[in-house]
Design a protein around this motif. Structure first.
Motif, PDB file in Angstrom:
ATOM      1  N   UNK A  23       0.821  -1.212   0.000  1.00  0.00           N
ATOM      2  CA  UNK A  23       0.000   0.000   0.000  1.00  0.00           C
ATOM      3  C   UNK A  23       0.858   1.266   0.000  1.00  0.00           C
ATOM      4  N   UNK A  24       1.966   1.247   0.707  1.00  0.00           N
ATOM      5  CA  UNK A  24       2.829   2.425   0.819  1.00  0.00           C
ATOM      6  C   UNK A  24       3.608   2.696  -0.465  1.00  0.00           C
ATOM      7  N   UNK A  25       4.225   1.671  -1.043  1.00  0.00           N
ATOM      8  CA  UNK A  25       5.137   1.869  -2.166  1.00  0.00           C
ATOM      9  C   UNK A  25       4.504   1.601  -3.528  1.00  0.00           C
ATOM     10  N   UNK A  26       3.412   0.882  -3.581  1.00  0.00           N
ATOM     11  CA  UNK A  26       2.687   0.656  -4.839  1.00  0.00           C
ATOM     12  C   UNK A  26       3.581   0.150  -5.949  1.00  0.00           C
ATOM     13  N   UNK A  27       3.532   0.828  -7.105  1.00  0.00           N
ATOM     14  CA  UNK A  27       4.294   0.366  -8.272  1.00  0.00           C
ATOM     15  C   UNK A  27       5.794   0.603  -8.126  1.00  0.00           C
ATOM     16  N   UNK A  28       6.210   1.377  -7.125  1.00  0.00           N
ATOM     17  CA  UNK A  28       7.641   1.578  -6.885  1.00  0.00           C
ATOM     18  C   UNK A  28       8.274   0.381  -6.179  1.00  0.00           C
ATOM     19  N   UNK A  29       7.456  -0.515  -5.628  1.00  0.00           N
ATOM     20  CA  UNK A  29       7.944  -1.689  -4.919  1.00  0.00           C
ATOM     21  C   UNK A  29       8.662  -2.625  -5.887  1.00  0.00           C
ATOM     22  N   UNK A  30       9.857  -3.043  -5.537  1.00  0.00           N
ATOM     23  CA  UNK A  30      10.641  -3.917  -6.404  1.00  0.00           C
ATOM     24  C   UNK A  30      10.781  -5.328  -5.850  1.00  0.00           C
ATOM     25  N   UNK A  31      10.961  -5.447  -4.516  1.00  0.00           N
ATOM     26  CA  UNK A  31      11.213  -6.775  -3.962  1.00  0.00           C
ATOM     27  C   UNK A  31      10.922  -6.773  -2.468  1.00  0.00           C
ATOM     28  N   UNK A  32      10.399  -7.902  -1.986  1.00  0.00           N
ATOM     29  CA  UNK A  32      10.241  -8.133  -0.551  1.00  0.00           C
ATOM     30  C   UNK A  32      10.917  -9.465  -0.234  1.00  0.00           C
ATOM     31  N   UNK A  33      11.872  -9.424   0.685  1.00  0.00           N
ATOM     32  CA  UNK A  33      12.578 -10.628   1.133  1.00  0.00           C
ATOM     33  C   UNK A  33      12.326 -10.810   2.619  1.00  0.00           C
ATOM     34  N   UNK A  34      12.129 -12.059   3.027  1.00  0.00           N
ATOM     35  CA  UNK A  34      11.859 -12.352   4.430  1.00  0.00           C
ATOM     36  C   UNK A  34      12.868 -13.389   4.908  1.00  0.00           C
ATOM     37  N   UNK A  35      13.542 -13.072   6.019  1.00  0.00           N
ATOM     38  CA  UNK A  35      14.520 -13.991   6.597  1.00  0.00           C
ATOM     39  C   UNK A  35      14.151 -14.271   8.052  1.00  0.00           C
ATOM     40  N   UNK A  36      14.293 -15.535   8.457  1.00  0.00           N
ATOM     41  CA  UNK A  36      14.005 -15.923   9.833  1.00  0.00           C
ATOM     42  C   UNK A  36      15.320 -16.018  10.616  1.00  0.00           C
ATOM     43  N   UNK A  37      15.335 -15.504  11.841  1.00  0.00           N
ATOM     44  CA  UNK A  37      16.527 -15.658  12.664  1.00  0.00           C
ATOM     45  C   UNK A  37      16.378 -16.872  13.579  1.00  0.00           C
ATOM     46  N   UNK A  38      17.402 -17.127  14.367  1.00  0.00           N
ATOM     47  CA  UNK A  38      17.415 -18.329  15.213  1.00  0.00           C
ATOM     48  C   UNK A  38      16.392 -18.280  16.344  1.00  0.00           C
ATOM     49  N   UNK A  39      15.856 -17.114  16.655  1.00  0.00           N
ATOM     50  CA  UNK A  39      14.870 -16.973  17.734  1.00  0.00           C
ATOM     51  C   UNK A  39      13.430 -17.035  17.227  1.00  0.00           C
ATOM     52  N   UNK A  40      13.237 -17.219  15.925  1.00  0.00           N
ATOM     53  CA  UNK A  40      11.887 -17.293  15.376  1.00  0.00           C
ATOM     54  C   UNK A  40      11.295 -15.949  15.006  1.00  0.00           C
ATOM     55  N   UNK A  41      12.110 -14.911  15.014  1.00  0.00           N
ATOM     56  CA  UNK A  41      11.663 -13.582  14.589  1.00  0.00           C
ATOM     57  C   UNK A  41      12.048 -13.415  13.118  1.00  0.00           C
ATOM     58  N   UNK A  42      11.303 -12.609  12.407  1.00  0.00           N
ATOM     59  CA  UNK A  42      11.532 -12.428  10.982  1.00  0.00           C
ATOM     60  C   UNK A  42      11.983 -11.008  10.685  1.00  0.00           C
ATOM     61  N   UNK A  43      12.885 -10.884   9.717  1.00  0.00           N
ATOM     62  CA  UNK A  43      13.308  -9.584   9.215  1.00  0.00           C
ATOM     63  C   UNK A  43      12.780  -9.476   7.789  1.00  0.00           C
TER      64      UNK A  43
END
Length: 54
Positions: A23-43
């Motif tokens: 919603x914020x970046x619309x057509x300017x959005x290029x990529x979304x990457x999600x990484x999980x850390x060892x504690x189960x939190x995501x970046x």
């Protein structure tokens, strides 16, 4: 120029973070990457164009 924003989230919050990015970046959005850390939190890395393309 592309910029990347980093956000931390728990699994149950990932859909809201992704929705907000779309919603914020619309057509300017290029990529979304999600990484999980060892504690189960995501970046979430949100890459977008800093200026609209002509």
């Amino acid at each position: 120029m592309e910029l990347t924003v980093r956000k931390k989230a728990f699994l149950e919050n990932l859909p809201d973070v992704v929705r907000e990015a779309v919603e914020t970046y619309g057509i300017r959005l290029r990529k979304i990457s999600i990484e999980e850390d060892e504690k189960g939190c995501y970046t979430v890395f949100i890459t977008y164009d800093s200026e609209p393309r002509p």
